[in-house]
Write an enzyme that holds these catalytic residues in place. Structure first.
Site, short mmCIF file in Angstrom:
data_model
loop_
_atom_site.label_atom_id
_atom_site.label_comp_id
_atom_site.label_asym_id
_atom_site.label_seq_id
_atom_site.Cartn_x
_atom_site.Cartn_y
_atom_site.Cartn_z
N LYS A 1 -3.91 -6.78 8.88
CA LYS A 1 -2.35 -6.80 8.55
C LYS A 1 -1.57 -6.74 9.70
CE LYS A 1 -3.10 -3.87 4.30
NZ LYS A 1 -3.24 -2.52 3.77
N GLU B 1 4.26 -11.12 0.35
CA GLU B 1 4.67 -9.84 0.61
C GLU B 1 3.57 -8.76 0.34
OE1 GLU B 1 8.16 -8.79 1.75
OE2 GLU B 1 6.72 -7.17 2.19
#
Lengths: 340, 340
Positions: free
Chosen positions: B207, B132
């Site tokens: 990302k 996460e």
């Protein structure tokens, strides 16, 4: 790679029916993301004569709760909206060490902590309690508070929590009358047959109480929500908002003020640039303020069968596969036929 | 009610150090929300002589990877930022059937699917992979895509993903020079010592590639991200934005266009009312569009130690307690001393 997960579904109305359709239409995506094939083995309904969609086989439908509870399911999903029946199903399911997933906000407000304790007591035999679909529709606010924010000291939770009320206010903004907006919301399955729970804020009160439980540890049944609903005709409200170049929303909050918990629901006039003011149609928006993460904001579809069913599905597969299976490249490519 | 969870932490810089502080300061909240007491049993550092904060005991610090891997931990947390070391730690941890939690976006882009497959292979002995903290700082976008949206057919993922770049652009909006804004971001621990990864968009590219993997199943290493960084001096960009009453942001997207996956990072001029334009300071914002849930939007703090550490913590406790423990009322009241 896939394992089969047997689901017993209580309730086959707007939400339950949408779940049946979602499971049937998204079988490939579900298997790919989670390694799970979902099989609906039993459906509990009130009226056996009512027609269900093409994805519900007649032979799995029952109107008998005991018969339903006796079905060989790994997960019991509750989408009846009825509190006594839901409570009975929840207790029986958790006590027998099975997974219980619900969309029932009133049930969670009434006895969420007791059911959580029951699940905890039977965790060794596999009991779990999940209720993402009870608040926020397709927006994963329950998981955010339960897991992502474990360890955060939370100052406040604020939200436009009723997608139904929002849809009506949003249509009135476009110049429609209250009656037209309401009937349009009903046509789209965005409100209950009796819309008063949505409009009087009772629905939002249940939701903010459940969120306050998750954020602050107070039993949601014991929370005294200061409640003001929409006016009988919200036209004055939306006009007042328009004259200030703003919009009217039914907002809720739970916040710490001087060591006291303050929880309220009521109409507010908010700026169009505020996350609440930016909601359109049946969207909801929720902000959580905490010391270490500042303000986190979530928004998305908050009402209707499809959004709520997607939250049920997330809980169903989560119970099954706490590690989502991320398949090796060649399989993913094959499934998706991407030409990058 | 609490069980103890032993954590071995690799890396004690901005992120690792913030995790140590968070665990130490939020012990009560963590125990209450999750039933878990976290004990940091080992810390791997590069330089033994560098001073650590008051919450790191000297005797648990080591600079030897083998020594680190031999420690009796339930969860190994990686916050080194270095890919080869991280890869070695990940493989050893997962192969031995232990839980691995990482903040390393470059590692996940390079070998996320292989590590996921390794975790899956060793799942029976308890291996799990969570990341996460690799994308979105305190905003739980990884969990959203991995779990909450299982079963959704996703059309696009878009985001302002670099909290660091955002902080610099946001300060320049207030009239500061690029040099001032950059040095201020560095002072606050929002960029690496070498900020070029943030400014050139390499960080955002890693990302968005990881998010594209989760959304579309393509190996992130194989994704050819069309990459444009910020100009050497972004002043022209921010001026151009201001003259249009808009703001400049470094944006990324991964979307399906005519059956092809398009993934790109680059500066964009966006309206102030757009979720991307509304980001301030080091915030990030991410939108996910899917068929059944429409657009879901998440925003919050995306850079800095505290936000990233909170994401690590969420993964740590999740691995420990897939059922968050919601305690009975009287305990919660006692813990929080609320007077409602």
């Amino acid at each position: 790679v896939t394992t089969t997960l047997r689901v017993a579904l209580a309730g086959c109305g707007t939400v339950g029916g949408a779940l049946v359709d979602l499971v049937s239409h998204s079988a490939r995506e579900i298997a790919w993301r989670t390694g799970v094939r979902i099989e609906i083995v039993r459906v509990l309904v009130r009226d056996l004569r009512r027609l269900r969609g093409p994805n519900v086989q007649r032979e799995i439908v029952t109107d008998d709760v005991d018969d339903f509870l006796a079905s060989p399911a790994d997960v019991v999903v509750e989408a009846t909206g009825d509190v006594p029946t839901a409570g009975q199903i929840a207790s029986a399911t958790l006590s027998s060490g099975r997974r219980f997933v619900t969309a029932n906000k009133a049930l969670m407000r009434d006895s969420g902590p007791e059911l959580a304790a029951l699940a905890h007591r039977h965790r060794a035999s596999g009991a779990t309690l999940d209720f993402e679909a009870a608040v926020g529709g397709g927006v994963p606010i329950v998981r955010l508070l339960r897991e992502s924010m474990a360890g955060h000291v939370i100052d406040s939770v604020r939200g436009v929590l009723s997608g139904s009320a929002n849809y009506i206010l949003w249509r009135m903004e476009q110049g429609e009358s209250f009656a037209e907006s309401l009937s349009c919301a009903q046509e789209r399955g965005l409100t209950e047959a009796d819309p008063s729970r949505d409009l009087q804020g009772v629905d939002a009160a249940d939701k903010i109480a459940v969120l306050a439980w998750l954020a602050f540890g107070v039993h949601p049944r014991t929370i005294d929500v200061r409640l003001r609903g929409l006016p009988d005709d919200p036209r004055d409200l939306t006009s007042a908002a328009r004259s200030r170049n703003s919009v009217a929303r039914l907002a809720a909050h739970a916040s710490h003020v001087n060591g006291k918990l303050d929880v309220a629901v009521g109409p507010e006039i908010v700026d169009r640039t505020h996350p609440f003011g930016r909601t359109t149609e049946d969207q909801v928006a929720i902000t959580v303020v905490s010391r270490s993460a500042g303000q986190i904001c979530l928004s998305g579809r908050g009402a209707g069968g499809a959004a709520t069913a997607s939250a049920l599905l997330a809980d169903i597969v989560r119970a099954a596969a706490p590690i989502p299976v991320l398949l090796p490249t060649e399989l993913s490519y094959a499934n998706f036929q991407l030409q990058t």
